[in-house]
Motif scaffolding. Structure first.
Motif, PDB file in Angstrom:
ATOM      1  N   ILE A 191      48.329  42.062  47.775  1.00 27.50           N
ATOM      2  CA  ILE A 191      49.593  41.889  47.050  1.00 27.50           C
ATOM      3  C   ILE A 191      49.466  40.769  46.025  1.00 27.50           C
ATOM      4  O   ILE A 191      49.938  40.888  44.896  1.00 27.50           O
ATOM      5  CB  ILE A 191      50.736  41.606  48.046  1.00 27.50           C
ATOM      6  N   ILE A 192      48.824  39.681  46.419  1.00 34.15           N
ATOM      7  CA  ILE A 192      48.608  38.569  45.484  1.00 34.15           C
ATOM      8  C   ILE A 192      47.804  39.031  44.278  1.00 34.15           C
ATOM      9  O   ILE A 192      48.138  38.720  43.121  1.00 34.15           O
ATOM     10  CB  ILE A 192      47.889  37.391  46.195  1.00 34.15           C
ATOM     11  N   LYS A 245      54.340  25.384  42.182  1.00 32.16           N
ATOM     12  CA  LYS A 245      54.981  25.208  40.882  1.00 32.16           C
ATOM     13  C   LYS A 245      55.995  26.317  40.624  1.00 32.16           C
ATOM     14  O   LYS A 245      55.820  27.450  41.078  1.00 32.16           O
ATOM     15  CB  LYS A 245      53.936  25.204  39.766  1.00 32.16           C
ATOM     16  N   VAL A 246      57.042  25.973  39.898  1.00 31.52           N
ATOM     17  CA  VAL A 246      58.074  26.951  39.546  1.00 31.52           C
ATOM     18  C   VAL A 246      57.458  28.057  38.696  1.00 31.52           C
ATOM     19  O   VAL A 246      56.653  27.804  37.797  1.00 31.52           O
ATOM     20  CB  VAL A 246      59.221  26.283  38.780  1.00 31.52           C
ATOM     21  N   GLY A 247      57.829  29.304  39.028  1.00 31.63           N
ATOM     22  CA  GLY A 247      57.343  30.445  38.263  1.00 31.63           C
ATOM     23  C   GLY A 247      56.009  30.982  38.715  1.00 31.63           C
ATOM     24  O   GLY A 247      55.436  31.845  38.046  1.00 31.63           O
ATOM     25  N   SER A 250      52.093  32.415  45.507  1.00 26.97           N
ATOM     26  CA  SER A 250      51.057  31.818  46.347  1.00 26.97           C
ATOM     27  C   SER A 250      49.685  32.276  45.886  1.00 26.97           C
ATOM     28  O   SER A 250      49.473  33.458  45.612  1.00 26.97           O
ATOM     29  CB  SER A 250      51.248  32.245  47.808  1.00 26.97           C
ATOM     30  N   THR A 251      48.741  31.344  45.823  1.00 25.84           N
ATOM     31  CA  THR A 251      47.367  31.738  45.475  1.00 25.84           C
ATOM     32  C   THR A 251      46.612  32.242  46.694  1.00 25.84           C
ATOM     33  O   THR A 251      45.634  32.989  46.572  1.00 25.84           O
ATOM     34  CB  THR A 251      46.606  30.553  44.857  1.00 25.84           C
ATOM     35  N   TYR A 264      57.075  33.407  46.086  1.00 25.21           N
ATOM     36  CA  TYR A 264      57.372  33.286  44.660  1.00 25.21           C
ATOM     37  C   TYR A 264      58.436  32.213  44.497  1.00 25.21           C
ATOM     38  O   TYR A 264      59.568  32.375  44.962  1.00 25.21           O
ATOM     39  CB  TYR A 264      57.854  34.629  44.115  1.00 25.21           C
ATOM     40  N   VAL A 265      58.090  31.085  43.878  1.00 25.73           N
ATOM     41  CA  VAL A 265      59.025  29.983  43.673  1.00 25.73           C
ATOM     42  C   VAL A 265      59.701  30.142  42.314  1.00 25.73           C
ATOM     43  O   VAL A 265      59.050  30.167  41.279  1.00 25.73           O
ATOM     44  CB  VAL A 265      58.307  28.619  43.753  1.00 25.73           C
ATOM     45  N   GLU A 266      61.033  30.244  42.350  1.00 23.84           N
ATOM     46  CA  GLU A 266      61.800  30.495  41.129  1.00 23.84           C
ATOM     47  C   GLU A 266      62.441  29.241  40.546  1.00 23.84           C
ATOM     48  O   GLU A 266      62.714  29.164  39.346  1.00 23.84           O
ATOM     49  CB  GLU A 266      62.882  31.535  41.413  1.00 23.84           C
ATOM     50  N   ASP A 267      62.709  28.223  41.406  1.00 20.21           N
ATOM     51  CA  ASP A 267      63.325  26.997  40.911  1.00 20.21           C
ATOM     52  C   ASP A 267      63.068  25.878  41.915  1.00 20.21           C
ATOM     53  O   ASP A 267      62.790  26.131  43.095  1.00 20.21           O
ATOM     54  CB  ASP A 267      64.831  27.193  40.715  1.00 20.21           C
TER      55      ASP A 267
END
Length: 333
Positions: A191-192, A245-247, A250-251, A264-267
């Motif tokens: 998925i990543i 980080k925003v936007g 996950s690696t 997924y970080v949105e803010d």
């Protein structure tokens, strides 16, 4: 993903998953005995069925493997709650407390003010797997135990203020995130890799969450978790989300007890401090109530420690999937 409250709140889906190892006494099946007093299987089933309906109305599903794991933990919580209620009622009777005393009535009315009418209050009681008399027992015993707690120090007031910023107009550090939950690391890595090729994460991530995530409700929410602060999520998940980080996504997959997550970080909002001088009186009242709560908790823990609690085979909360809050001598029959 969010932690479930373990105080007076517990939820469970029973129906076809009720265990069959219960014992019987005098023809009545029981799940636990608290200082010789039985908690019947019928009562357990009725309360858990009520909570089941409340959770299902909110879109909760326990059909998946993850949901079944969660179910076991919830079964443990609701039985612990019932055991706790019996302990409190027994001690309130031992102390000769009047459940209809003015101070109890006032405290009960203050709770009811949070609801629009009696019917809504009754519905809330069912969601908590409690009865009105059990609530009054808690209130009566709490008043008895904490009646000598009348003041708090300046240090206690300030400490309470610092740790409850949102109550007073402040805001703790928060992250807004979505996630995709799968059972294997390889699935998460795939998925990543797919998302790393995306040119529009805000659209592609929720769509993939609806298709791939095993989280109950993800098909509707797209994995959206909204804003959350420290302490609201599982430690591994939270650590990764706050460091991201925003936007970005996950690696590497984030492993928790539920499986593997792609986040997924949105803010990301930084903390905002409230003005103590404007809310000092309220903080003082709240800190005093907290001190009372802590004293009652210590007293209640002693009740647990000194209790004799017997669980029917298969109904010990630890067997059901959680940690027993009743620390007295336990057994099975």
């Amino acid at each position: 993903m969010r932690k479930f409250r373990t105080s007076l709140m517990a939820g469970v889906l029973v129906a076809a998953l009720v265990l069959t190892g219960c014992s019987s006494i005098g023809g009545e099946k029981w799940v636990a005995k608290v200082n010789g007093e039985t908690i019947s299987l019928a009562d357990f089933n009725t309360r858990t069925s009520d909570v089941q309906k409340a959770y299902e109305e909110q879109g909760m599903s326990f059909d998946s493997d993850q949901g079944k794991t969660m179910l076991k933990k919830l079964q443990s919580e609701i039985l612990n709650s019932m055991v706790g209620s019996v302990l409190v009622r027994q001690d309130a009777k031992k102390q000769g407390l009047d459940l209809e005393a003015p101070e109890v009535k006032t405290a009960e009315d203050n709770i009811k003010k949070q609801f629009k009418d009696e019917a809504e209050y009754e519905a809330w009681l069912k969601q908590q797997a409690m009865t009105a008399d059990e609530v009054k027992s808690y209130l009566a015993l709490s008043d008895y135990v904490t009646k000598d707690v009348t003041t708090v120090s300046n240090d206690e007031i300030k400490q309470y203020f610092d740790s409850h910023q949102e109550q007073y107009g402040g805001q703790g550090e928060q992250v807004k995130a979505s996630h995709i939950l799968v059972q294997t690391e390889d699935e998460a890595k795939a998925i990543i890799a797919q998302l790393q090729k995306s040119t529009n994460l805000s659209a592609d991530f929720p769509q993939l969450a609806k298709e791939k995530s095993t989280e109950p409700g993800a098909a509707q929410s797209g994995g959206e978790l909204g804003y959350f602060k420290a302490g609201a999520m599982l430690p591994e998940f939270e650590k990764a989300a706050f460091a991201q980080k925003v936007g970005t996504i996950s690696t590497t997959p984030v492993k928790t007890t539920y499986g593997y997550h792609v986040i997924y970080v949105e803010d990301h909002k930084q903390a905002v401090k409230a003005d103590f001088t404007k809310v000092k009186d309220k903080v003082t009242t709240d800190a005093l109530n907290n001190a009372k709560s802590l004293k009652f908790e210590t007293y209640f823990n002693e009740l647990n420690k000194n209790a004799t609690i017997e669980y029917a085979s298969g109904y010990n909360p630890e067997e059901l999937g959680g940690n027993s809050s009743a620390a007295g001598s336990t057994g099975s029959k």
